[in-house]
Design a protein around this motif. Structure first.
Motif, PDB file in Angstrom:
ATOM      1  N   PHE A 142      -1.294  -8.480  -7.202  1.00  0.00           N
ATOM      2  CA  PHE A 142      -1.879  -7.521  -6.410  1.00  0.00           C
ATOM      3  C   PHE A 142      -0.614  -7.697  -5.776  1.00  0.00           C
ATOM      4  N   ASN A 143      -0.287  -6.645  -5.724  1.00  0.00           N
ATOM      5  CA  ASN A 143       0.518  -5.008  -5.147  1.00  0.00           C
ATOM      6  C   ASN A 143       0.630  -5.553  -3.439  1.00  0.00           C
ATOM      7  N   GLU A 144       1.472  -6.045  -2.884  1.00  0.00           N
ATOM      8  CA  GLU A 144       1.444  -5.095  -1.326  1.00  0.00           C
ATOM      9  C   GLU A 144       1.764  -4.345  -1.006  1.00  0.00           C
ATOM     10  N   GLY A 145       1.978  -3.293  -0.383  1.00  0.00           N
ATOM     11  CA  GLY A 145       1.669  -2.349  -0.218  1.00  0.00           C
ATOM     12  C   GLY A 145       1.977  -0.963  -0.610  1.00  0.00           C
ATOM     13  N   SER A 147       4.803  -1.231  -2.162  1.00  0.00           N
ATOM     14  CA  SER A 147       6.448  -2.122  -2.728  1.00  0.00           C
ATOM     15  C   SER A 147       5.775  -2.650  -4.044  1.00  0.00           C
ATOM     16  N   ASP A 148       6.474  -2.029  -5.043  1.00  0.00           N
ATOM     17  CA  ASP A 148       6.803  -2.999  -6.243  1.00  0.00           C
ATOM     18  C   ASP A 148       7.457  -3.849  -6.751  1.00  0.00           C
ATOM     19  N   SER A 149       7.650  -4.782  -5.974  1.00  0.00           N
ATOM     20  CA  SER A 149       8.264  -5.911  -6.565  1.00  0.00           C
ATOM     21  C   SER A 149       7.866  -6.951  -5.275  1.00  0.00           C
ATOM     22  N   VAL A 150       7.027  -6.432  -4.381  1.00  0.00           N
ATOM     23  CA  VAL A 150       6.044  -7.963  -3.275  1.00  0.00           C
ATOM     24  C   VAL A 150       4.597  -7.983  -4.258  1.00  0.00           C
ATOM     25  N   TYR A 151       4.124  -9.614  -4.372  1.00  0.00           N
ATOM     26  CA  TYR A 151       2.601  -9.758  -5.461  1.00  0.00           C
ATOM     27  C   TYR A 151       2.032 -10.633  -4.672  1.00  0.00           C
ATOM     28  N   THR A 152       0.947 -10.744  -4.898  1.00  0.00           N
ATOM     29  CA  THR A 152       0.098 -12.138  -4.359  1.00  0.00           C
ATOM     30  C   THR A 152      -0.289 -12.159  -5.097  1.00  0.00           C
ATOM     31  N   GLU A 153      -0.184 -13.386  -6.126  1.00  0.00           N
ATOM     32  CA  GLU A 153      -1.504 -14.155  -7.178  1.00  0.00           C
ATOM     33  C   GLU A 153      -2.691 -14.596  -6.788  1.00  0.00           C
ATOM     34  N   GLY A 154      -3.305 -14.068  -7.465  1.00  0.00           N
ATOM     35  CA  GLY A 154      -5.027 -14.125  -7.775  1.00  0.00           C
ATOM     36  C   GLY A 154      -5.478 -15.362  -8.683  1.00  0.00           C
TER      37      GLY A 154
END
Length: 165
Positions: A142-145, A147-154
């Motif tokens: 999941f993309n955070e905001g 940013s194309d480089s900050v993700y949260t794993e699902g």
């Protein structure tokens, strides 16, 4: 009446762990896998020594995973070659991304899965000759905001596949 109520209550308690709990993440070929954005099914898996003009390295062969993808999200979902990986062990080198697009039935390296779309195609992976069991893996990111480089794993989904010799 009290005994009947206790029997029903006991039955409900015994059945409760099967009614919810953790989301299923392990599947077999032919099972429909529901992710956050789409459903996918690994329809069939074959092995081959050549895919169009692509020949694997000495000691390797190709695993061809045929997929059906069904969009369930409210907007187009960008997909690419690295969304699915094939894993056959626990080591860092025991997995691979698909080979680049060669044409034919293969899924493109990048595409959008449009709302309501069903797409079929295959992913081709280079695997060592002796590998007979593997897992096709998809992990939600999941993309955070903005940013194309900050993700949260699902959730991570695993489909067990047999690689015929």
């Amino acid at each position: 009446m009290k005994k009947r109520f206790l029997a029903v209550l006991l039955l409900a308690v015994l059945l409760l762990p099967g009614c919810g709990g953790e989301k299923q993440t392990a599947f077999q070929v032919g099972d429909k896998v529901e992710t956050y954005w789409f459903q996918f099914t690994v329809d069939q898996v074959k092995t081959t020594d050549r895919w169009m003009d692509y020949q694997p390295q000495e000691g390797d062969r190709l695993a061809v995973c045929y997929l059906t993808l069904d969009s369930t999200f409210s907007e187009a979902v960008p997909m690419n070659w690295a969304d699915f990986v094939l894993r056959w062990g626990d080591g860092e080198d025991d997995g691979t991304c698909p080979i680049e697009y060669q044409g034919q039935e293969q899924l493109p390296d990048e595409y959008d899965l449009v709302k309501g779309e069903e797409r079929t195609g295959c992913l081709v992976f280079e695997v060592p000759q002796g590998v007979t069991q593997a897992k096709l893996v998809f992990q939600e990111l999941f993309n955070e905001g903005d940013s194309d480089s900050v993700y949260t794993e699902g959730d991570t989904y695993y489909v067990d596949v047999d690689l015929p010799i």
